[in-house]
Design an enzyme around this catalytic site. Structure first.
Site, PDB file in Angstrom:
ATOM      1  N   HIS A 140       1.301   5.186  -1.921  1.00  0.00           N
ATOM      2  CA  HIS A 140       2.366   5.155  -2.925  1.00  0.00           C
ATOM      3  C   HIS A 140       1.772   5.185  -4.331  1.00  0.00           C
ATOM      4  CE1 HIS A 140       5.861   4.599  -0.438  1.00  0.00           C
ATOM      5  NE2 HIS A 140       5.492   3.431   0.044  1.00  0.00           N
ATOM      6  N   HIS A 173      -1.511   2.186   2.981  1.00  0.00           N
ATOM      7  CA  HIS A 173      -0.106   2.573   2.802  1.00  0.00           C
ATOM      8  C   HIS A 173       0.318   2.417   1.339  1.00  0.00           C
ATOM      9  CE1 HIS A 173       4.188   2.816   4.229  1.00  0.00           C
ATOM     10  NE2 HIS A 173       4.362   2.176   3.084  1.00  0.00           N
ATOM     11  N   GLU A 174       0.096   1.219   0.794  1.00  0.00           N
ATOM     12  CA  GLU A 174       0.528   0.970  -0.582  1.00  0.00           C
ATOM     13  C   GLU A 174      -0.272   1.811  -1.570  1.00  0.00           C
ATOM     14  OE1 GLU A 174       3.259  -0.351  -0.911  1.00  0.00           O
ATOM     15  OE2 GLU A 174       3.387  -1.304   1.049  1.00  0.00           O
ATOM     16  N   HIS A 190       0.762   8.516  -5.490  1.00  0.00           N
ATOM     17  CA  HIS A 190       1.940   9.291  -5.879  1.00  0.00           C
ATOM     18  C   HIS A 190       2.293   9.009  -7.346  1.00  0.00           C
ATOM     19  CE1 HIS A 190       6.004  10.908  -4.083  1.00  0.00           C
ATOM     20  NE2 HIS A 190       5.423  11.768  -4.884  1.00  0.00           N
TER      21      HIS A 190
END
Length: 672
Positions: free
Chosen positions: A469, A465-466, A472
């Protein structure tokens, strides 16, 4: 010379952590604010007619060093804080708020921005430039540029108060979390808890110079206890302590702060011409309005509630077999784990040996290589703020792309949870593409003298998940820093993170890295099958829990006035009733430690997690239909990641997917 005010003499001008002293911060902030104000003055006093270049672009590139130092300081305040840093934060926050108010309420500057905005047709702007102009103009209007002088002063004071009080909220939660620990001296009180976890509790006790075992409210300590401890009274004691965080009437109580924060937000919204704070926030989100968010959350609630009720009934049956007639929330994790074991014969502890942290990290790095051509090389010559931190140089097809800091283990000066952040934004200026410095911060179990750090499967998905990010941020390729990386609409920002979690459930990918840290044995097929089957285990409960947070958040930010006549606890109970699956306990409340909305940026935005789940389910469905490593689709997805906030997110999504996201994709994934 203050090291923070100079161009850093480090590889890639990275943060010079080893040379920074706490006393450097305050003078550096003051000097860099002056420097940034001089840049603004130069824009305002430019005798030439206002143009896109000499106003909008000049403003977008201003204050770069101040941003970098702010990022360094506030990231450390989350990841490696101490009393001195927290004190500096209290001093610095109002200074920074005053500085940003000064810019956003600079009439002469706004007049120039407005002139360019009113004449934008004559500039022949490209899509990104037009977005920058629109966002700049709107940003000033939403910061009070159209208000009279008296109201501008009011807004400035409100902003300053909000800044300080939200900071205080977070400090109270951290202090309240750290203040509690449970010292256990009888081995039988740890019945049911796997040995690897009790070893951690023993290490924690040793660090505190105590005999026996110590359990804390830190996530890697608290959650396993609630999941495995057979001693119901101790589970209750821990759950009460956790539920009382900043809700015990003591020094770190946040109840009054919540009322003050909500009152200030309501005042701010009304001053700017909005009915409530949610209206103000949502104008700038994909969802656009509170009505749409309430409709979205309630539609999901209607569909998920029957599944959740059925799941809880199954747990109650298990509890009844143990003689428990009044199952409570503190029994949930314990019986959910029992049911999961019965259904899938799978528990976290037997999976953990297959997920040593280094292998999981290699896997996520490898996935980024396969999809986007990225490689990661550890650098030992780049300064770090703690010995646990590692720094990687990221390259794309051999060309430098980003720095990535990873900080995985809990410690006293670090807040709970997991997050991605950045030390430096990406942007292009004077022919140079200035690359970003990105950081991932987690709280995984530390290695012991005998074992490496072993992750639960949930922690595996947390790392993915992290890292989503982080991708991105690292893939950012925009002209302006304010539109770069994760600078997107808030309800779009969770798409890349939640999207990447999907890979953790794909057998062909899992087999490449889920290998026993001692024997090298690949995770057996039957266990992989059970992971797949258990993917939606308790999905109804988890969905209602998230919807509860989302609805509570929306009600706080549309109905703040009701708190004049009722307590935080009464308000919370009233607006979580529809999603509550267990009785409320009068001694506990989650709002006083709901940092996402009272300290972080999720005010009137917590629904974003579920909103983004629709996006990520729909996006991954596209990959599933065409191959999860499909290079053409990966290339289209890379465009979405690298575009940051340069385009409307729905347009970006449609360009990638060919259509708007469908809520059915999420329902199909969640409930079949």
């Amino acid at each position: 010379m203050n090291i923070l005010t100079e161009k850093f003499n480090t590889p890639y001008h990275s943060a010079p952590f080893s040379d920074i002293k706490n006393e450097d911060y305050l003078p550096a902030f003051k000097e860099l604010i002056q420097k940034s104000e001089a840049e603004i003055d130069a824009i305002v006093n430019n005798p030439e007619a206002p143009t896109f270049e000499n106003v909008i672009e000049a403003l977008a590139y201003s204050g770069e060093q101040l941003d970098v130092v702010s990022n360094i300081f506030f990231n450390l305040n989350s990841a490696e804080t101490n009393d001195e840093i927290q004190q500096i934060a209290q001093e610095v926050s109002p200074i920074l708020t005053e500085y940003s108010s000064k810019i956003s309420q600079n009439e002469a500057l706004f007049n120039k921005i407005k002139k360019v905005y009113d004449e934008k047709e004559k500039y022949n702007l490209n899509e990104e430039q037009e977005m920058l102009l629109n966002e700049t103009y709107k940003g000033f209007v939403r910061s009070g540029a159209l208000l009279n002088e008296e109201d501008k002063e009011k807004l400035k004071k409100i902003s300053m108060d909000l800044s300080l009080k939200s900071l205080q909220f977070g400090q109270n939660v951290l202090a309240s979390t750290n203040a509690y620990f449970k010292h256990i001296t009888h081995k039988e009180d740890l019945a049911g808890i796997p040995e690897a976890i009790t070893d951690q509790y023993a290490e924690e006790a040793k660090e505190r110079n105590l005999e026996g075992w110590v359990v804390t409210l830190q996530y890697p300590s608290y959650i396993p206890f609630m999941t495995y401890a057979q001693n119901r009274e101790l589970r209750k004691e821990l759950a009460l302590a956790n539920g009382k965080k900043s809700f015990d009437g003591g020094e770190f109580d946040n109840q009054n702060l919540i009322k003050e924060l909500l009152n200030l937000k309501q005042q701010k919204a009304e001053l700017l011409g909005y009915k409530n704070y949610a209206d103000f926030v949502l104008e700038e989100r994909m969802a656009k309005s509170p009505v749409k968010v309430f409709d979205f959350l309630n539609e999901l609630l209607t569909k998920a509630k029957p599944y959740a009720d059925k799941e809880i009934e199954e747990l109650r049956s298990l509890a009844k077999a143990d003689g428990i007639e009044d199952m409570q929330s503190y029994d949930h994790a314990y019986y959910a784990e029992k049911l999961r074991k019965a259904k899938f014969d799978l528990n976290d502890e037997e999976l953990k040996p297959y997920f040593p942290l280094n292998q999981v990290q290699d896997a996520v790095f490898g996935l980024a290589g396969k999809l986007f051509g990225l490689t990661f090389e550890e650098r030992n010559d780049i300064p770090k703020y703690h010995e646990d931190v590692k720094v990687y140089e990221v390259k794309e097809n051999g060309t430098y792309k980003s720095l990535l800091y990873v900080d995985y283990f809990p410690r006293k000066g670090k807040r709970a949870g997991a997050w991605m952040t950045s030390y430096k934004n990406q942007y292009k200026q004077n022919g140079e593409n200035s690359r970003p410095h990105i950081s991932i911060v987690c709280n995984f179990s530390k290695p012991t003298k005998d074992t490496p750090s072993l992750l639960t499967f949930q922690e595996v998905t947390t790392l993915f998940h992290e890292f989503g990010h982080a991708l991105h941020g690292m893939m950012a390729d925009t002209q302006y820093p304010t539109l770069s990386g994760t600078s997107v609409k808030w309800d779009f920002v969770e798409l890349p993170s939640q999207f990447l979690e999907n890979f953790c459930y794909e057998p062909e990918f899992l087999k490449t890295f889920a290998k026993h840290y001692k024997t090298g044995e690949v995770l057996p097929d039957e266990k992989i099958e059970k992971i797949e089957q258990s993917k939606n285990f308790m999905e109804g409960y988890q969905t209602l829990r998230q919807l509860g947070f989302g609805l509570l958040d929306m009600n706080y930010h549309t109905k703040a006035g009701e708190l004049e006549n009722e307590s935080v606890k009464e308000f919370e109970d009233k607006y979580t009733k529809a999603t509550s699956l267990y009785p409320s306990n009068s001694e506990t409340a989650m709002s006083p430690s709901f940092s996402h909305i009272f300290q972080g940026g999720y005010s009137a935005g917590y629904y974003s997690y579920k909103w983004a789940e629709v996006l990520d389910a729909d996006a991954f469905q596209y990959f599933k239909e065409n191959g999860i490593f499909n290079p053409e689709i990966a290339a289209k997805y890379k465009v979405l990641l690298s575009s940051g906030g340069t385009k409307d997110p729905m347009e970006l999504y449609k360009a990638f997917r060919g259509s708007e996201p469908k809520v059915e994709s999420l329902l199909k994934r969640a409930f079949g």
